[in-house]
Design an enzyme around this catalytic site. Structure first.
Site: not given
Lengths: 492, 492
Positions: A108, A110, A141, A175-176, A203, A452
């Site tokens: 991903h 995003d 990520d 995804e987030e 991921d 994150h």
């Protein structure tokens, strides 16, 4: 297709690995460009940036000679009533050779929200290299790994080498925010997956400084337990002492879910936990895991368990129950003399194989109803499941795990740790359940990458060695797959 | 001073009561303007609004011809380390006639928090009249009564009538956060109180539709119990199962404070509760109290007790314990997979005569420490008292209680119930202890006003009749006080 002999193969691979080393500054620069796109999927105002990032990714896959399909993902209904388009997803495939294995890569592009005000030391959207680390949002990520995978393929093209496996891509931009629509996308394109042999997700991160393959994740069953005493909040002076207060019932229920040793006291909850085999138990011995460092990074002085093995098993293969909080009670600073009328306790159980969500839901509901019955309370009780994410575990004897193990050994000079992840990564399970294909998580990020978090990074070394790992994986997989096909043909 | 004959007095009073009736729309409009000021003392961001409200009040008292002193109350130290100014207090006095009784009125113009999101049907800061009720924050607690008192005095001025008692005011802006500094203010201004005969507080509500005089209140000991597992919140996937979670400890502690029958399980807590005398017990028989209506207004179906007498005694003369909420845990809607690192449980004990705060604090602290010890938790525990408001009980044979009884009988046509209040109004106790003067609570709000709750209101009728009650009280008190002085002079 070039008729590779084994030696030729090895020579070709060595050329590829050297090329990757030599072009690392270019690869870092490419990552900087990707990270400059603030593709934060959680922010409706940045939605067009996510779509832009999807287009950049699609264009790059096209230059590999890929056949790229941009799939419309419909609209997102926001809390304020607005509807905005989801970014499209990408389904792509490179040229197909029926003699080769087919690998589908999921990624991903995003990212999580990020702003300097949150405590970033550098601009999160202007990748900055400090002491061999590439800081910025999306570094690990998941832009770094996605680009590393593409670079591994591009290197083959640059060296005019045939890619030893067939390649497919599924790339998303949400995804987030929980991958809404991804399961439907997979289910709606089963034809696309029909000739896929292996699915790779990159991921997540290693457990330590040592490379690792991830073969399992815990699930998550998130429960709300609601107790309601009446229609409105009351003043504790005016009503305190004459009513069955909802908070009293709720804290009693919450206090009867897990004991102080971390043991969940819900009857039957451990019944379906997979027994620890001798073989699995052995896996834990060699895993590199710095308990002290883990404690330091957690900010907690004392863990429930003392040994590495106990800690890892309780994070990966034992369920846990966390009480997250209470909605509807007073939660501000200061004092408020309220008797809350309706309070919702929130807790979740990280389940593990072979626990089944419907069974867990039944056990939790029955237990809470039994505990509540002891109170003889006239209040209204409701228990409901809000998230039911299933755990996932792969067969580590599967061929692509062996290929990855060989590739890690070649690139890093060590045998990778076989690890799981205590968090929920429903992707692996979703892919496995819907496609029935072998799924592997092949992380290249380090344990301290801070996905994150503020100051997310990937080290230059992990990024470049990771690119080499992917290239090696193609070659190792190709060899093992060929052996497998040959063996099958001999049998027939 | 006008030389009032008794008949002239009654005529004057009738004129006043008629004037109040005729000007009720104006009085309602004045209240709407006061309620438009969001003078929420618990919110540091709204502190300037409280100060603005104090200034509005001071200006209004000045127009009565009052001598107004604005008293600086110093600074409040917030939990985050900031210091912000307390709103000033007001000490005021109208002209002094040594032949008249001197009444000091206490009121507060700060309010509880309120926002539409909490479930208000109307904007809490835009007073809205629906079916004869004036809805909005502060309607009954305490802007309505303060303004009614001022209106009763203004009416005398408008009609060019002499006020039959001497008047003093003490008005504060931090009642809703426990009146910090008020006791010091009183203690530092004993000269101001030296010539005061009677102190009136109108900061509570009736028990039913029948007017009432309040002669006692419960106290409030508000405790914070803090459990800390580490320095930062953690992710339940990454750490769930290996740490002693602070929330688990906290809910266990909170579940061990009060049982499901409402009985506080803290050892020794009932030791100092005053025994019920035969005389006191009789008071409960005649009190008008509609149990069903009380249930309806509470929104609660089932109370802990069945009879009027049990209910009232548990609200007025028995302690109760309420768990208000938790700070630091997840409290939003939706789901968050957090392990909170530092959580603060908030509960309070409504104490009654003759419980003593230091003893209660000792019992609570010891009990919680004992309960926590059972958990063998490595987490850090802190227990502290944040509000320690003492209970109060008055002598109901006192002269101003008789005056108020007569005033109620004149305005409402019924003899008032002698009641207590389950809420904390430590003021009465503070004023009594520090000044040694007679203190009375003379409520005008209705039983269903919902002070501290969503949709707080005062009925237009209570607000206007309450204004008339205050005017009548001045007159009745003046008469009885004169008789008392005459009797004393005869004696000498």
């Amino acid at each position: 297709m070039l008729p590779f002999g084994t030696d030729a193969n090895e020579k070709h691979l060595d050329d590829i690995l050297s090329y990757i080393d030599e072009h690392q500054d270019e690869f870092v620069q490419n990552l900087k460009e990707w990270m400059a796109v603030p593709s934060d999927s959680s922010d409706p105002e940045l939605r067009s940036e996510v779509t832009r990032m999807m287009n950049i990714t699609a264009e790059r896959i096209k230059t590999l000679g890929g056949n790229v399909e941009i799939v419309d993902m419909g609209f997102e209904k926001l809390y304020d009533g607005r509807s905005i388009p989801f970014p499209p997803a990408i389904l792509a495939e490179l040229e197909k050779d029926p003699a080769k294995a087919t690998v589908c890569f999921y990624g991903h592009v995003d990212v999580q929200p990020a702003s300097k005000e949150d405590g970033w030391k550098t601009d999160p959207y202007n990748m900055t290299e400090i002491n061999g680390n590439l800081y910025g949002r999306g570094a690990t990520d998941n832009k770094g790994p996605v680009l590393a995978w593409i670079h591994a393929l591009e290197t083959h093209k640059s060296l005019k080498q045939d890619i030893p496996v067939n390649l497919k891509f599924i790339i998303e931009g949400v995804e987030e925010i929980g991958s809404p629509g991804l399961a439907d996308l997979i289910a709606g394109h089963l034809q696309f997956f029909s000739d896929v042999d292996y699915i790779v997700i990159s991921d997540n991160v290693w457990l330590s400084k040592k490379p690792a393959l991830t073969y399992g994740t815990r699930g998550n069953a998130y429960f709300f337990v609601e107790v309601e005493s009446g229609q409105k909040d009351l003043h504790s002076g005016t009503f305190g002492g004459i009513i069955h207060e909802a908070m009293r019932d709720l804290v009693y229920i919450l206090a009867n879910l897990v004991d102080s040793s971390g043991h969940i006291v819900i009857p039957g909850i451990y019944d379906d936990v997979a027994p620890l085999t001798e073989e699995e138990n052995k896996l834990y011995e060699n895993i590199e895991f710095d308990l002290e460092e883990h404690k330091n990074s957690s900010g907690v002085d004392t863990f429930l368990y003392k040994t590495k093995e106990e800690i890892l098993q309780h994070l990966w293969r034992q369920p846990s129950l966390t009480i997250h909080g209470i909605e509807g009670a007073f939660s501000g600073t200061g004092t408020k003399t309220v008797i809350p009328s309706k309070v919702i306790g929130k807790f979740s159980i990280r389940q593990v194989p072979n626990m089944r969500i419907p069974e867990v839901e039944k056990q939790v509901t029955k237990h809470i109803e039994d505990v509540f019955a002891r109170l003889h309370s006239p209040n209204k009780l409701k228990v409901y499941l809000t998230i039911g994410a299933v755990p996932w575990v792969a067969n580590i004897d599967d061929l692509q795990y062996k290929a990855a193990k060989n590739a890690v050994t070649k690139v890093f000079g060590v045998i990778p740790d076989m690890i799981r992840d205590g968090s929920t990564i429903p992707l692996a399970k979703t892919f496995h359940d819907l496609t029935q294909k072998s799924v592997m998580m092949l992380p290249i990020g380090g344990a301290d990458d801070g996905e994150h978090s503020q100051n997310e990074k990937i080290s230059r070394s992990n990024y470049i060695q990771g690119t080499k790992l992917f290239a090696s994986y193609f070659h190792e997989l190709s060899k093992l797959h060929k052996d497998l096909i040959d063996a099958k043909q001999l049998k027939n």
